[in-house]
Design an enzyme around this catalytic site. Structure first.
Site, PDB file in Angstrom:
ATOM      1  N   ARG A 175       0.819  -1.219   0.000  1.00  0.00           N
ATOM      2  CA  ARG A 175       0.000   0.000   0.000  1.00  0.00           C
ATOM      3  C   ARG A 175       0.852   1.269   0.000  1.00  0.00           C
ATOM      4  NH1 ARG A 175      -3.773  -3.195  -1.807  1.00  0.00           N
ATOM      5  NH2 ARG A 175      -4.419  -4.753  -0.287  1.00  0.00           N
ATOM      6  N   GLU A 298      -6.158 -12.250   8.185  1.00  0.00           N
ATOM      7  CA  GLU A 298      -5.882 -12.324   6.751  1.00  0.00           C
ATOM      8  C   GLU A 298      -4.819 -13.363   6.419  1.00  0.00           C
ATOM      9  OE1 GLU A 298      -5.069  -8.181   5.780  1.00  0.00           O
ATOM     10  OE2 GLU A 298      -7.160  -7.845   5.287  1.00  0.00           O
ATOM     11  N   ASP A 372     -11.873  -0.985   7.476  1.00  0.00           N
ATOM     12  CA  ASP A 372     -10.469  -0.988   7.050  1.00  0.00           C
ATOM     13  C   ASP A 372     -10.097   0.323   6.368  1.00  0.00           C
ATOM     14  OD1 ASP A 372      -7.905  -1.672   6.395  1.00  0.00           O
ATOM     15  OD2 ASP A 372      -8.454  -3.056   4.794  1.00  0.00           O
ATOM     16  N   GLU A 400      -4.337   4.476   0.840  1.00  0.00           N
ATOM     17  CA  GLU A 400      -4.790   3.236   0.210  1.00  0.00           C
ATOM     18  C   GLU A 400      -6.198   3.371  -0.351  1.00  0.00           C
ATOM     19  OE1 GLU A 400      -4.788  -0.159   2.802  1.00  0.00           O
ATOM     20  OE2 GLU A 400      -5.698  -1.472   1.309  1.00  0.00           O
ATOM     21  N   TRP A 550     -14.940  -9.300   0.971  1.00  0.00           N
ATOM     22  CA  TRP A 550     -14.052  -8.511   0.113  1.00  0.00           C
ATOM     23  C   TRP A 550     -14.796  -7.975  -1.119  1.00  0.00           C
ATOM     24  CZ3 TRP A 550      -9.011 -12.059   0.124  1.00  0.00           C
ATOM     25  CH2 TRP A 550      -8.394 -11.944   1.394  1.00  0.00           C
TER      26      TRP A 550
END
Lengths: 706, 706
Positions: A175, A298, A372, A400, A550
């Site tokens: 990122r 993750e 996030d 990001e 996601w």
């Protein structure tokens, strides 16, 4: 006399020459010669010499940084005297552990600057305090404040002020949008890039006192003797700037590099390995800061792989730290794969029950919001919910989800929105800031972390305006009561121009920029509708991914009726994670602030909002006015062209062009996509997009090709 | 007069100030003020004005580059006159298509510099020729050559002189060790990084006239209208420097972005797609250079996916180019997965039968050696074996297998070794260079490609000495008869120091550095024994990988008897791919040059070599003396400290420390590993390594952890 004037002219010319090609490398520490001769003379009179308070590395840094800054600002070499010197018109650096200010004792690492006996006395309660005071004094000159009768003091409200680098051993930055990592692992420890010191200087100037140098998706390399030598070299550059080095650790390190069969935190061999490793680190780096851990998140390994919980893991590391002066920062960014629930609630559900289980010197690091780093998030429900655990606030400086390096977004207002949010944990006024600084729950330690936006690009941050986010993070970590406006003006004044109206114009754009960005990307509380692999573009139609959480549709839940994620008790009931006062404010769609509306409610397209428009009309209005506001930003920026370095002005102007193009991309993608559910025309006075949704989908696809 | 002197002093001071912090950005185009007043005066007299030959962009560049260079070197602004100006003491730029030199006509893009009528006349046979002449003239001044009576001329021996960038759309660089990509795809086309122009200037100064801007493992993005706009922006920066932009293409593009069901080169729809795409590109970029293709190689798609061959693919693209002035460069770097044979032979076996099948404007691009840019390779057997096909020589400037950015390895001697190798294709003297320049087989087009070592690091190449490899590639591409020594001195003189003895010392180290590197890494013709994922470290024990030909044991074949790959007729018979004269030289281990020995022979450990030592003793001797030679490099570098910029000197000195450390790493890894087969002691006078093979294996593992 003539010669002296001539030399001055020469300095001015050199300064002018430098400013012609301002490549941004010097950040806010430009120290260009002050062009007003009267003011310069005043400053020269007050800064005739520097008396250092001793020979420790940090105090030496303070004196030398003052000398270097004054050399530039005043065009003269100010001598440093190590011993006390009689005389007037100098700067005296003093460490005084029991220093007082009008409000009482000077806090740890705080400083006081006051005229005293004809000198400027910079008093720090610690050596670092002196260093911060030295930079504060330079800032006074950089912003052309009078020194006569000066009397100011300041102490940090949060104790551990850290940058987190998501930098990988191969030189990439997760990122990162400012080039490769500034850390050159293949060159270390033999070669010390001079840039490391410039980095340390910049951090110290804004009060940052710790850096986690590697990605939370951590490599075990850093814990090997081979790499520890490299870390030692970096630590030795940071130390004289009062900055401690921390490491992100791979939970599986005992297996991966220790040759053990397990990483179970309750396995005695594992404990022994970490204890020995920690001792080894502290032997090499006596002021090592500690560990940051991303575990069972993750796909990363963690204590849950052995049926243990996060507290078991964190406590084992705290035990390994033992008597060493270090911390464990354990990240709460966890969410199970294949969840059918609401990702919003997961970190809370896993961590809240652990409150009280964490040993001293262990902090839980919580992102500002529950998902996030979205363009705007309500504060994370863990703030205020873990009174027995000190919580580190983690914010993201790297953009990001906020336009990478082509969108000008000043993040201080976003940080402030979280910091100022009232959790009601201990009654009204229990803001996130006060939870974090420890005052709500009387914690002895407090921390804040910013995920760095720094890379090896010449100007450090890719977008020149990204420097302001690094700067603002440091300033707010030090004192979260500073306003976004104040910080913006302070930064622009030091970095871009001495012209007061131009500073105001620029600061005005900065302060509005985050609101503008959210309007053209994710207005009204929309979130997580960005491109799957390019987080700066739109992909609200994303419906399948490796995990349901996601996708975009998981979050916006657009249907024929309306839009938004129902998190009231009729829905996921995530709202119940907040204190009743907060719930009351957000639970009713008619009182919920429009900026958070779709975070908590599935609102009918035709529902009139507090703004007087229906949801659909308001949504369109925000997308259109948001995108058009970029044009306003361009216009404002154009007006300051004469006051700003030409190359830098052109750079920002070009990025604004891209930003405008991409704002239209977001706008068109989102209104066309949501229109397919709302089945309503784009409201007047806005013109429908000139391209089709399919055309935009193709565009998004291009940016996600290999 | 006083003021003038003063201004000069000022310039000197500014220049001195700049040289104090030489960060390497200016490369070999430093143009610092000439400090010798007499010489400066001479030059000033000869360069009083510049007369441009017209207003075309390239000629404008030539005049402006001269002006900029002279401004720095002479400390005065030299006026540019666009029309002819009577007078003496100026520089006249002339395009003269039929210009002659003593040897006949000036070649295409060649230049002549001569005193004529009291002026310096720079004549180019083309506009680019004038630009190259302008840079050549500046080089004369940079290296302090007299201008009086000057008469020199030069023409390029190879027509297409290209850099290949293995840069990805996400900003990473495959096998790049100098930071991220210089191309900022997210910022383009709106923002034109000023660095692009500096890049173009550097290339033009050494005669490079084409750049392939993206990785051969290509993304289809570049062929979309969205990305073509970005490419257009880059091309517009390159054009005034006589540089054409080329693209690497993904063979599957018609499927991936064209929506077709196939990429079969014989499918009419596919042909049509490529033709339309090519027309679209030329409409946007009229001087577009053409396509580079990596197909059916290392997993990339290609015509073989449809039962077609490489010629089918290349010819289809050549047809798509049609009347456009562009090229297809088709890479011969292919080797089938799971091969049980000898990878050495595979490209030959696939491409040799296709000779004569390729249409005009199609070139086959062949790496210098048969495997993959190893530290030393015999020339690729395809050179001289495809008389009906023009071959592009591909060399690698980025030091993938030559120490990344921590080893100082000057590559000109390696390039020369290939260029000067005699293929005997058309009798003695049929060197690779003459195959490549087209003279052996009378080809009308010729090309050479260097895989760039350029990144966004401030100094462009990571290792400051890597700049010399960029420079040397350009100079050799222009004229491969230049010696490594000449180029080294020319580069060092312009880049590092004006001190003649220091230049000689540095050039001496440079010229020996490649030999030293091969001695401590892969002496005697060892190859492909590097780390699996870190190509700069040793891993001779690597025995299993996704493919057998990605291991080390496949290549070195160490056993109880001896070491090396038998490629004689008793072995894989790869030697048979060469002409008989070459075979004769390499076929007999006693006459085969020791540097190639283990490329072609499995030699018993106890076999005495031409050096008088047994294989084992010679191997150890080379590893030990090679590693010790790094100490010699350090000593030599230490002697030039007073003559070189302090920061730059420290940088190289630190990297040499790392290089010494890593040379010992290679040495110890290889002698200990091979000792386990040779079963012999380390010969006197060398001391056995102080660490064990297991310790080194652990070290290698560390550098290959996630």
């Amino acid at each position: 006399m003539f010669l002296r004037r001539l030399l001055l002219l020469l300095c001015l010319l050199v300064a002018a020459h430098r400013s012609v090609a301002d490549d941004g490398y010097r950040l806010w520490l430009k120290y260009d010669l002050i062009s007003d001769p009267g003011l310069r003379k005043d400053y020269q009179k007050a800064a005739g010499f520097i008396v250092g308070a001793g020979n420790s590395p940090i105090l030496k840094t303070a004196a030398e940084e003052l000398q270097q800054g004054l050399q530039g600002l005043l065009g003269q070499t100010v001598p440093i005297h190590s011993a006390a010197k009689k005389g007037k018109g100098g700067i005296i650096l003093v460490v005084e552990a029991t220093a007082n200010v009008s409000g009482g004792a000077l806090g740890k690492d705080g400083y006081r600057i006051a005229e005293q006996g004809g000198n400027l006395v910079v008093t720090g309660s610690t050596e670092s305090g002196v260093l911060y005071g030295a930079f504060a004094l330079l800032r006074q000159l950089q912003t052309r404040q009078p020194l006569r009768g000066i009397s100011l003091s300041s102490s940090p409200r949060i104790q551990y002020r850290l940058l987190n680098h998501w930098d990988n051993p191969n030189g990439t930055v997760e990122r990162g949008y400012a080039g490769s990592s500034i850390w050159k692992w293949y060159e270390l420890p033999e070669r010390i890039d001079p840039r490391y010191q410039d980095y340390a200087r910049a951090n110290a100037s804004i009060g940052i006192n710790g850096v986690v140098i590697n990605n939370v998706n951590a490599s075990a390399r850093y814990l090997t003797p081979e790499y520890l030598e490299k870390v030692v070299a970096l630590a030795s550059v940071m130390r004289p700037y009062g900055i401690r080095v921390y490491l992100s650790v791979l939970w599986a390190a005992p297996k991966v590099i220790g040759g053990l069969a397990s990483s179970d935190p309750l396995d005695p061999k594992v404990k022994q390995w970490w204890t020995a490793k920690t001792d080894e680190i502290y032997k090499a780096i006596p002021d090592f800061g500690g560990f940051l851990v991303k575990a069972n998140s993750e796909g990363e390994p963690g204590p849950q792989d052995y049926g243990r919980d996060h507290a078991d893991g964190a406590n084992m590391l705290a035990d390994a730290l033992g008597a060493h002066d270090g911390l464990v920062m354990w990240r709460a960014f966890v969410y199970k794969a294949n969840s059918n629930g609401d990702r919003f609630k997961e970190a809370y559900q896993e961590f809240k029950p652990l409150d009280g289980r964490f040993k001293p010197k262990t902090l839980v690091q919580v992102k500002n919001g529950p998902i996030d780093f979205q363009a705007r998030e309500p504060f994370h429900p863990l703030f205020g919910a873990m009174p027995r655990t000190p919580l580190v606030l983690e914010v993201q400086l790297t953009q990001e989800y906020l336009g990478f390096a082509t969108h000008w977004v000043y993040l201080a207002p976003m940080f402030k929105e979280t910091l100022d949010a009232d959790t009601y944990a201990n009654g009204p006024g229990s803001t996130v800031a006060k939870v974090v600084d420890g005052s709500v729950d009387q914690h002895a330690i407090s921390g804040i972390a910013g995920v760095a936006n720094i890379g090896a690009d010449r100007n450090w941050t890719g977008h020149p305006m990204g420097q302001a986010n690094w700067y603002a993070f440091g300033r707010l970590a030090w004192d979260y009561t500073l306003s976004s406006q104040t910080i913006a003006e302070e930064w622009a004044r030091q970095t871009l121009t001495a012209d007061a109206p131009a500073v105001r114009t620029i600061a005005d754009v900065m302060v509005r920029s985050h609101g503008i960005y959210t309007r053209y990307t994710m207005p009204l509380g929309l979130h997580h509708i960005m491109g799957q692999t390019i987080h700066y573009g739109p992909e609200p139609w994303l419906a399948s991914s490796a995990r349901p959480d996601w996708t975009a549709v998981y979050y916006h839940k657009a249907d024929a009726v309306g839009l938004g994620f129902d998190r009231t008790e009729k829905g996921s009931n995530a709202l119940a994670l907040y204190k009743p006062e907060v719930q009351r404010r957000w639970n009713d769609p008619s009182t919920c602030p429009p900026n958070y509306l779709l975070w908590f409610h599935h609102v009918p397209w035709t529902q009139p909002l507090s703004t007087g428009r229906t949801l659909w009309n308001e949504l369109c209005t925000r997308y259109y006015t948001g995108a058009d506001s970029v044009t306003w930003m361009q216009q404002q920026w154009a007006t300051v062209k004469p006051q700003v370095d030409a190359e830098l002005h052109a750079d920002v102007a070009a990025r604004l062009q891209t930003q405008r193009k991409e704002a239209l991309w977001w706008r068109d993608a989102c209104v066309l996509y949501f229109q397919s559910f709302a089945k309503q025309p784009i409201p007047a006075p806005f013109s429908p997009p000139e391209r089709t949704l399919d055309e935009i989908k193709r565009l998004v696809t291009i940016y996600q090709l290999r």
